[in-house]
Design an enzyme around this catalytic site. Structure first.
Site, PDB file in Angstrom:
ATOM      1  N   GLY A 119      -5.699  35.832 -30.785  1.00  0.00           N
ATOM      2  CA  GLY A 119      -4.611  36.783 -30.562  1.00  0.00           C
ATOM      3  C   GLY A 119      -3.912  36.452 -29.260  1.00  0.00           C
ATOM      4  O   GLY A 119      -4.359  35.564 -28.516  1.00  0.00           O
ATOM      5  N   LYS A 120      -2.832  37.088 -28.965  1.00  0.00           N
ATOM      6  CA  LYS A 120      -2.132  36.876 -27.696  1.00  0.00           C
ATOM      7  C   LYS A 120      -1.118  37.989 -27.514  1.00  0.00           C
ATOM      8  O   LYS A 120      -0.621  38.550 -28.492  1.00  0.00           O
ATOM      9  CB  LYS A 120      -1.398  35.530 -27.717  1.00  0.00           C
ATOM     10  CG  LYS A 120      -1.078  34.973 -26.356  1.00  0.00           C
ATOM     11  CD  LYS A 120      -2.246  34.199 -25.774  1.00  0.00           C
ATOM     12  CE  LYS A 120      -1.967  33.719 -24.378  1.00  0.00           C
ATOM     13  NZ  LYS A 120      -3.100  32.958 -23.829  1.00  0.00           N
ATOM     14  N   SER A 121      -0.792  38.288 -26.254  1.00  0.00           N
ATOM     15  CA  SER A 121       0.262  39.267 -25.952  1.00  0.00           C
ATOM     16  C   SER A 121       1.284  38.621 -25.037  1.00  0.00           C
ATOM     17  O   SER A 121       0.962  37.697 -24.275  1.00  0.00           O
ATOM     18  CB  SER A 121      -0.306  40.471 -25.210  1.00  0.00           C
ATOM     19  OG  SER A 121      -1.279  41.117 -25.965  1.00  0.00           O
TER      20      SER A 121
END
Ligand code: NAD
Length: 432
Positions: A119-121
């Site tokens: 995941g990543k933001s």
């Protein structure tokens, strides 16, 4: 390099960021090989993220004005476990970048052997222009608005470019506060201050892992650390720690840069002076222990090891042919473009791919996650020992695979990682 796959990989026609274009190009090379065993349909599933969200936050800053800021969360895959990946805060970060970085996290977690997905933001905002109190407000606003995505069994963020340990502390506080509790049940975020359930050595873990990878690569080439001249691009969390650790191992750091300054000193940079300067000023600006050159010239300056530890897409078709290093250790995510990779391979430069080289951070995040889940405590020495063993073991696995299959270290790392994610999907089955 898989025979015939890289050169046949057609230029992607869609408009994408360099990071996404590269992530997909790297994936496509491996996909062609694994398609035969796992089928095109499963490979196509892994080419796209599971979920992309755009979240608009509107914090009230200290000038009394509302600021409207875009943010993104991308969950690429949760086949092996909850999605894991840092929060990038930059005025330039795009949804495509976050998509690429989340995909890379899936492969990195699978390769380093931790039970997480990718995941990543991204928060589209320049941390350098924010007063500390405003940055805290932006981070807290992101945590509140993204709360439904952040959970120990769903998505667990960590620091990335533009965010740090302090910010992770604010996220933990914002979430526990919103639940009306003194703390959270389980690990909602890693890379926190130790006093809030963080783990000793997490801040240094990525840079240390980079240094251990370089040490292994030097051994592989029969070189002694004392004979290795090193250039580091980026003097942030990853780059500064990698430089200090490599110097401690005996290497000579001959160049270092950040966004403001690049310094070259063939005799070796004074590392105590560098650490003091960074501690005092927070950047390289004003550091004069060497010749000032441009950031792009630094990448092409004489050295044995080049550590890109800043942003993506730094080593391109335009400069790859001029790089003099024998080893490139990718501290940054996606620093080498797909086209540059072929040029570097032609020059027999050993590239330690990002999903291996900078995986020390997520490995120690996993230790933090287990420590918090089990309400235990680990010492700095235990963390350091486990990090060192894991990095060496995985470097060796990737090296052996590259020899067995006669492919590059990047293709070997991707082969091991994507295969593991395919196996996890098969093991889970495909029924709802
Ligand atoms: P950071 O924000 O602490 O530091 C980034 C550094 O790069 C700063 O010194 C900045 O001035 C410099 N920089 C930016 N653009 C530059 C340019 N064009 N030329 C020279 N220097 C430049 O970020 P970080 O956490 O050290 O992350 C660096 C890279 O490592 C990123 O690509 C990130 O995704 C990757 N990474 C970080 C971690 C982690 O644990 N922090 C883990 C894995 C990968």
């Amino acid at each position: 390099m898989f025979k015939g796959t890289r050169k046949n990989n057609k230029r992607l026609t869609m408009k994408t960021s360099t990071l996404l274009e590269n992530a997909l190009a790297n994936f496509n090379c491996t996909a062609k090989v694994l398609e035969k065993d796992y089928g095109k349909e499963l490979i196509d599933v892994l080419r796209l993220p599971k979920e992309k969200s755009e979240i608009r936050i509107s914090p009230l800053l200290k000038d009394g004005k509302l600021r409207v800021i875009k943010s993104f969360i991308v969950k690429h895959s949760n086949s092996i476990g909850p999605c894991k990946g840092g929060i990038r805060m930059s005025p330039h970060v795009t949804l495509d970048d976050v998509t690429a970085l989340s995909m890379e996290m899936t492969w990195k977690c699978a390769l380093i052997g931790v039970p997480f997905g990718g995941g990543k933001s991204g928060i589209v905002c320049d941390p350098g222009t924010l007063a500390p109190i405003d940055k805290e407000v932006v981070i807290r606003s992101f945590a509140r608005n993204a709360h439904s995505h952040i959970h120990p069994l769903v998505y667990v963020p960590a620091p990335d470019m533009g965010t740090n340990e302090k910010d992770m502390g604010y996220i933990k506080d914002a979430i526990s506060y919103s639940m009306g509790m003194a703390t959270t049940q389980g690990c909602y975020v890693t890379g926190k201050p130790v006093i809030l359930g963080g783990i000793p050595g997490r801040r240094e873990a990525t840079g240390r892992g980079v240094a251990i990878s370089v040490q292994e690569a030097l051994k592989m080439l029969g070189m002694e650390p004392k004979d290795a001249r090193v250039i580091v691009q980026g003097a942030g969390n990853v780059g500064s720690v990698a430089a200090v650790e490599l110097a401690r191992m005996g290497c000579r750091i001959v160049g270092i840069s950040d966004i403001s300054v690049a310094v070259y000193n063939g005799k070796g940079i004074d590392m105590n002076g560098l650490s003091d300067h960074l501690k005092k000023n927070g950047s390289l600006s004003g550091f004069k222990n060497g010749r000032m050159i441009s950031g792009s010239d630094l990448l092409e300056a004489p050295c044995d090891v080049l550590v890109p530890a800043a942003s993506g897409g730094q080593i391109t078709r335009a400069n790859a042919g001029k790089i003099k290093a024998r080893i490139i250790a990718e501290g940054a995510n996606g620093p080498t473009t797909h086209e540059a990779d072929s040029i570097l391979a032609g020059k027999k430069i050993l590239v330690i791919p990002d999903i291996l080289c900078n995986a020390g951070g997520v490995f120690v995040s996993y230790l933090e996650y287990t420590q918090e889940t089990q309400q235990e405590q680990m010492t700095g020495a235990e963390v350091s020992d486990r990090l060192s063993k894991r990095m060496k073991e995985k470097f060796n696995n990737v090296h052996c695979c590259s020899l067995e299959r006669n492919i590059s270290m990047r293709d070997a790392a991707m082969f091991i990682a994507v295969k593991a994610v395919c196996d996890a999907n098969v093991a889970r089955g495909f029924q709802p």
